[in-house]
Design a protein around this motif. Structure first.
Motif, PDB file in Angstrom:
ATOM      1  N   ALA A  76       0.623  -1.083  -0.017  1.00 46.54           N
ATOM      2  CA  ALA A  76       0.285   0.557   0.457  1.00 46.54           C
ATOM      3  C   ALA A  76       0.537   1.277  -0.575  1.00 46.54           C
ATOM      4  O   ALA A  76       0.718   2.077  -0.829  1.00 46.54           O
ATOM      5  CB  ALA A  76      -0.710  -0.041   1.723  1.00 46.54           C
ATOM      6  N   ALA A  77       2.148   0.777   0.538  1.00 48.32           N
ATOM      7  CA  ALA A  77       3.329   2.624   0.739  1.00 48.32           C
ATOM      8  C   ALA A  77       3.594   2.505  -0.872  1.00 48.32           C
ATOM      9  O   ALA A  77       4.038   3.786  -1.053  1.00 48.32           O
ATOM     10  CB  ALA A  77       4.134   1.938   1.757  1.00 48.32           C
ATOM     11  N   MET A  78       3.924   1.236  -1.078  1.00 53.50           N
ATOM     12  CA  MET A  78       4.744   1.910  -2.662  1.00 53.50           C
ATOM     13  C   MET A  78       3.241   2.536  -3.438  1.00 53.50           C
ATOM     14  O   MET A  78       3.885   3.495  -4.113  1.00 53.50           O
ATOM     15  CB  MET A  78       5.180   0.179  -3.392  1.00 53.50           C
ATOM     16  N   CYS A  79       2.066   2.086  -3.724  1.00 52.89           N
ATOM     17  CA  CYS A  79       0.779   2.333  -4.617  1.00 52.89           C
ATOM     18  C   CYS A  79       1.067   3.787  -3.775  1.00 52.89           C
ATOM     19  O   CYS A  79       1.043   4.792  -4.892  1.00 52.89           O
ATOM     20  CB  CYS A  79       0.086   1.943  -4.424  1.00 52.89           C
ATOM     21  N   TYR A  80       1.524   4.239  -2.546  1.00 57.40           N
ATOM     22  CA  TYR A  80       0.532   5.737  -1.981  1.00 57.40           C
ATOM     23  C   TYR A  80       2.471   6.642  -2.730  1.00 57.40           C
ATOM     24  O   TYR A  80       1.948   7.737  -3.171  1.00 57.40           O
ATOM     25  CB  TYR A  80       0.340   6.719  -0.889  1.00 57.40           C
ATOM     26  N   VAL A  81       2.847   6.307  -2.440  1.00 60.90           N
ATOM     27  CA  VAL A  81       4.195   6.482  -2.876  1.00 60.90           C
ATOM     28  C   VAL A  81       4.356   7.167  -4.502  1.00 60.90           C
ATOM     29  O   VAL A  81       4.045   8.187  -5.202  1.00 60.90           O
ATOM     30  CB  VAL A  81       5.631   5.589  -2.828  1.00 60.90           C
ATOM     31  N   LYS A  82       3.899   6.025  -5.253  1.00 61.73           N
ATOM     32  CA  LYS A  82       3.473   6.732  -6.469  1.00 61.73           C
ATOM     33  C   LYS A  82       3.213   6.888  -6.796  1.00 61.73           C
ATOM     34  O   LYS A  82       2.782   7.892  -8.035  1.00 61.73           O
ATOM     35  CB  LYS A  82       3.917   4.960  -7.308  1.00 61.73           C
ATOM     36  N   TRP A  83       1.520   6.926  -6.805  1.00 57.34           N
ATOM     37  CA  TRP A  83       0.953   8.510  -6.794  1.00 57.34           C
ATOM     38  C   TRP A  83       1.308   9.818  -6.613  1.00 57.34           C
ATOM     39  O   TRP A  83       1.401  10.391  -7.048  1.00 57.34           O
ATOM     40  CB  TRP A  83      -0.560   7.839  -6.158  1.00 57.34           C
TER      41      TRP A  83
END
Length: 461
Positions: free
Chosen positions: A351-358
């Protein structure tokens, strides 16, 4: 519009600036089973934001230095992100003394899920604290490769830049115009003359130091590298391996010229009356209203000052006033980088990867903050288009085996370059109090730096 700025950028990222050993992921207290490192079989580069893992459930804690945005813009970002990932909850924690406090928090392993990686972590220890985002050559297919080196080690990336900054000076166009300044200064002498004109012809404080905030003084350190030399290898060859790097070069360039500019401004009474009472938050409105001529701050400050009143169009940005063989340079480099806790549970990491990428690719954060996006071909913000003719350079990475050399010397010297602002702080303190002369300070800095070079077995060039 394709970024013309990045076409002028040379090779790759700054060295970290301070060495400090921290405990590794395998020890201490942390999430669930101590601080056991969690491996996930998900590649950051493969994630398609808004398409992959949209049903994932996670509660994320995000540590940030942007205390002014926790209850404003970051809430808006969370709301936008949750339209794509409705089961991911994000809590921001703003930390005022970030550089110091986050270093301590990291030692526990149980600090949260995402943070802005501090420069106090040596490169060879990055994997002990943070998730590996992937190979640099793979990430460079999407991001500007020369912006990924700050937290790269052995080809792997452990921190993704939130944006890239340019190191220059924020100024008020209306104040400069009122003072009769027709062209922006390109040398220290021209800059001091302009500050004197502002003092004589306007009611504005010519240059506001923001001394009391402390952290703001590190901007002066940032100018001493590329901005004053035009040399992408200066951090290693000029500072780490050079003899007496603070000495006067005699041509108005180098660290001496930068720090002497601050010294002359203080000596000539071209700053606020009492530096100990400066107010960072208040200074933004003061500058917007034309009560301040200029401030030494990175490009990240532009939009904050523009938003602090009704006169956004009056706020401009210029390169630091030093020319090398008739040409001006400015350092362009990553701002704080996003790091993900290697101790977080699997779903939290994903989830953190998704947020950072967003945040990096979809939120528009970099442009809204007056910075450069690290995503290839993203637009350059209007505030930085004024630097046309100034060559933007990213410093070359240290050679293999010397990744921590600047950190080690800087730490041993106790000069805190780019970390504590101790040199510019000393300049203001000694000059206001009538203590040490500038030449005595320069001698002291060179002695401390030389001793640190010797303790690290450096052969001087």
């Amino acid at each position: 519009m394709k970024s013309k700025v990045f076409k002028r950028i040379m090779a790759a990222g700054f060295s970290a600036v301070m060495a400090l050993s921290l405990v590794a992921c395998g020890g201490g207290s942390g999430k669930d089973e101590g601080t056991k490192k969690t491996e996930v079989d998900v590649k950051y580069s493969d994630i398609k934001v808004g398409e992959d893992y949209t049903d994932i459930k996670a509660d994320l804690k995000f540590l940030t230095h942007k205390t002014d945005m926790v209850d404003t813009k970051f809430k808006e970002y969370i709301a936008e992100f949750q339209k794509l990932y409705p089961n991911v909850n994000i809590e921001y924690e703003g930390i005022t003394n970030y550089a110091t406090d986050i270093t301590t928090r990291l030692t526990t392993g149980d600090w949260g899920d995402i943070c802005m990686v501090p420069t106090s972590v040596d490169k060879n220890e990055l994997s002990n604290y943070f998730v590996n985002f992937g190979k640099q050559e793979v990430l460079a297919e999407t991001y500007e490769s020369n912006m990924l080196n700050n937290f790269a080690y052995e080809g792997n990336i452990y921190g993704i830049p939130s944006m890239a900054n340019v190191q220059g000076v924020v100024y008020n166009k209306a104040v400069f115009d009122k003072a009769g300044i027709k062209e922006l200064p390109k040398t220290p002498d021209e800059f001091i003359a302009d500050l004197k004109a502002i003092k004589e012809k306007t009611e504005a404080v010519p240059m506001y130091t923001n001394f009391a905030a402390g952290w703001t003084m590190t901007a002066w350190d940032a100018y001493t590298d590329i901005g004053s030399t035009g040399d992408p290898d200066f951090a290693i060859n000029g500072m780490c391996k050079g003899k007496d790097p603070f000495a006067d070069r005699g041509d108005g360039t180098g660290p001496y010229a930068v720090y002497n500019t601050l010294y002359q401004a203080v000596k000539e009474g071209l700053i606020e009356e009492d530096p100990t009472t400066t107010d960072w938050e208040g200074s933004k409105g003061m500058m917007n209203r034309g009560e301040i001529g200029c401030m030494a701050l990175g490009s990240w400050a532009i939009t904050q000052i523009q938003a602090a009143g009704d006169n956004a169009d009056d706020i401009g940005y210029m390169a630091f006033p030093i020319s090398v063989n008739g040409k001006q340079y400015a350092a362009a480099g990553p701002d704080y980088c996003y790091g993900i806790n290697c101790n977080s549970k699997g779903d939290q990491q994903i989830a953190a990867m998704c947020y950072v990428k967003w945040l990096v690719e979809k939120s528009g954060f970099a442009q809204s903050e007056g910075g450069l996006s690290i995503v290839k071909n993203d637009e350059v913000p209007d505030a930085l288009k004024s630097l046309d003719g100034v060559e933007l350079i990213v410093g070359n990475p240290a050679p293999e085996g010397e990744e921590n050399l600047f950190n080690d010397i800087n730490n041993d010297s106790e000069l805190g370059i780019n970390v504590s602002g101790s040199i510019p702080i000393q300049i203001v303190e000694e000059t206001v109090s009538g203590g040490m002369t500038f030449e005595d300070m320069v001698k002291e800095w060179n002695e401390k730096w030389t001793a640190a070079q010797e303790s690290n077995d450096i052969t001087l060039k």
